[in-house]
Design an enzyme around this catalytic site. Structure first.
Site: not given
Ligand code: F6R
Length: 591
Positions: A2, A26, A72, A98-99, A469, A473, A476, A492, A586
């Site tokens: 948000c 956000r 969000w 927000n929250g 990682e 990627k 998501e 296993h 994000k």
């Molecule tokens: C994945 C992604 C998320 C962030 C996670 C932490 O592509 O972007 O997994 O890495 O939400 O975010 P930060 O680094 O801002 O604490």
């Protein structure tokens, strides 16, 4: 998670709309704006993106006070009724939030049946409480409301009673900004740094009042607080891109690694005293998602040359566990945004128990940097795509530098090893540039992967975090089912899932483990799965993506790049919204 904004000044509706575009990363389920004018507050809101709001917002006449929100969803479905802003029942107050207001059900009950809620959200409660608490003085009503709320919240309030903006802040981020053209409250410092000449980071448990005289801050009892304003670092101007931010950001990795290395050197490295370094017993690398993966990766590498226990822990798990966090424990809290609630809470916990805290972040004025004693910037530059890419590479390089410095201070890293790795970083930009320039093979592979039922990523030791990682990627942004496994663990249980509809991406950068990976690849191909190897080596029965030879301590910074690109091209082949994948945001500012 948000984005909230509120401004006073000429053209407040247009200014708020502009800010919401910057804050959209956000959350992008719904968006809305409230415009205050003499005697009334008008609202325009909609399910969907800010672009949709922009088409509708012309119904709002321009004014000098406006608040806005990009959502969000946490409480209540994604729909226009649950979009912010919310009006109090008498229409005299409007809020954006927000929250999470954790005690909203209890507060709703207290408000009684006379209050008609128009949404299923926790946030709307705040608007009705303001109306209930108003007895002729807005600030008193805001303070009273602040004392009633529990949870995490940054709330911006406009009212017909005066032309000021009010805010309540506990845990969720809130910046106050002042410029020649007006003043604002905002979730994100980057978003205000383009135009604000002076900004303040609102402390926790604070009420703020913004008027033509400036911003005043109070604790929840109404006692004035002194909060410093400072000139913000100018963020790069937000430019729209042709194509996707994610691809642009991957392409920036080579340049950003150069800048990050220079920035690290300029900053003077690890600011730890010789005594603190000598006394250390353990290191923790803590973060969420991609940031957690970067800690996992660097821990696997640094274990080779630091004679210390190194633990990588997911922030939301760390908070509720019982790790030792004393003065002999060094904590690196890793966060691109510096606002991830789980990471900030974990840092708060450690600060209380006396651990040495470092923020490793892309946002040097953030909630995390305020909690941690020391900060190291990763210099990745603004990252707008929800899927983090260049920040990961910069986190790896910066953490490697920090831990190398620590190793040198403790005598476990020789000058020769230091120079080998430090010097090796100079080859990263070119190596990564070559992978990006030769993406054709990845575009072709994406076509074969997009119809798979699942994609597994496997690696051993320092290649396992890279697998994590790559898998994160892919899932998501493409929504394909994906998992990462230490290659030796497949037998296993997970081998049961291998069949011709499954793809396996095998990452192998360690010479000593090459033969072991060859066996893992045979195990899966003999069950019908197709394999893509990402390695300087070629493996029988696997389609090779060839990596350049890089110092083993730096291999993860390079080997992740084809995986970032592969995820991107699979998502594109499936027609996904790469920069704004479903259900995500994000910056995750709720626990
Ligand atoms: C994945 C992604 C998320 C962030 C996670 C932490 O592509 O972007 O997994 O890495 O939400 O975010 P930060 O680094 O801002 O604490």
């Amino acid at each position: 998670m948000c984005g909230i904004f509120g401004m006073t000044g000429v053209g407040a509706v247009a200014g708020t709309l502009k800010a919401l575009k910057l804050l959209e990363y956000r959350g992008y389920d719904s968006a809305g704006i409230a415009a205050r004018r003499e005697g009334r507050i008008d609202i325009c809101k909609t399910e969907g993106r800010v672009a949709k709001l922009e088409e509708l917002v012309c119904s709002l006449k321009e004014t000098d006070v406006a608040i806005g929100h990009t959502r969000w969803a946490t409480h209540g479905a994604v729909c226009t009724a649950n979009a912010h802003p919310f009006l109090s029942q008498n229409g005299k107050f409007a809020i954006v939030h927000n929250g999470i207001i954790e005690n909203y059900l209890e507060l709703k009950k207290k408000l009684g049946d006379d209050v008609h809620f128009t949404s299923q959200t926790d946030s709307e409660t705040a608007a009705h409480l303001l109306e209930r608490n108003y007895q002729g003085n807005v600030l008193d009503a805001v303070l009273h409301t602040a004392r009633q709320l529990k949870g995490s919240f940054a709330i911006v309030i406009t009212t017909v009673y005066d032309e000021k903006l009010y805010a309540i802040k506990s845990k969720s981020p809130l910046i106050a900004g002042i410029s020649q053209k007006g003043a604002c409250f905002c979730s994100d410092i980057r978003c205000v740094s383009h135009w604000a000449t002076s900004v303040a980071v609102t402390p926790d448990n604070t009420v703020a009042e913004l008027s033509s005289d400036g911003v005043r801050f109070f604790d929840f009892s109404g006692n004035p607080l002194s909060v410093p304003f400072f000139a913000p670092e100018k963020a790069e101007a937000y430019e729209s891109v042709e194509g996707d931010f994610m691809l642009k950001e991957i392409r920036e990795i080579p340049a950003r690694l150069r800048i990050a290395k220079e920035g690290y050197v300029r900053s003077g490295g690890l600011h730890l005293s010789a005594e603190e370094a000598r006394r250390l017993k353990r290191i923790y690398l803590i973060g969420c998602g991609t940031a957690y993966n970067s800690g996992l990766q660097v821990a696997a590498v640094a274990r080779q040359w630091l004679n210390l226990d190194i633990f990588s822990v997911i922030a939301s798990e760390f908070i509720y566990d019982n790790y030792i966090a004393d003065g002999r424990s060094l904590f690196f809290f890793i966060s691109q945004s510096g606002e991830t609630a789980d990471t900030v809470r974990a840092a708060e916990r450690v600060t209380k128990s006396g651990g040495l805290t470092y923020a490793v972040t892309n946002t040097s004025e953030s909630s995390l940097t305020f909690v941690c004693k020391r900060t190291t910037n990763i210099y990745a530059g603004a990252e707008y795509a929800v899927a983090s890419t260049k920040a990961y590479n910069c986190q790896l390089q910066t953490l490697t530098l920090l831990l190398l410095d620590l190793g040198r201070m403790r005598g476990s890293v020789s000058d020769a090893l230091y120079m080998e790795i430090f010097g090796g970083m100079n080859f990263l930009p070119e190596a990564i540039g070559d992978i990006i320039d030769n993406s054709r093979i990845l575009i072709n592979l994406a076509e074969t992967i997009k119809d798979c039922s699942a994609v597994f990523y496997i690696g051993r030791t320092a290649d396992y975090p890279t697998a994590c990682e790559g898998s994160l990627k892919l899932k998501e942004i493409s929504y394909l089912h994906s998992e990462a496994y230490p290659a030796g663990e497949l037998k296993h249980g997970t081998l049961a899932l291998m069949d011709p509809a499954v793809a396996v991406v095998a990452i192998s950068t360690c010479d000593a483990l090459r033969d072991k990976m060859a066996s893992s690849i045979t195990e899966v191909t003999s069950r019908g799965a197709r394999v893509i190897s990402v390695s300087p080596d070629v493996f029988t029965d696997a389609t090779p993506v060839i990596l350049p030879k890089i110092h083993p301590a730096l291999a993860g910074i390079v080997s992740v790049v084809p995986l970032q690109l592969l995820a991107y091209y699979v998502a594109k082949a499936l027609g996904r919204d790469v920069d704004k994948p479903r259900n995500l945001a994000k910056s995750v500012t709720v626990e």
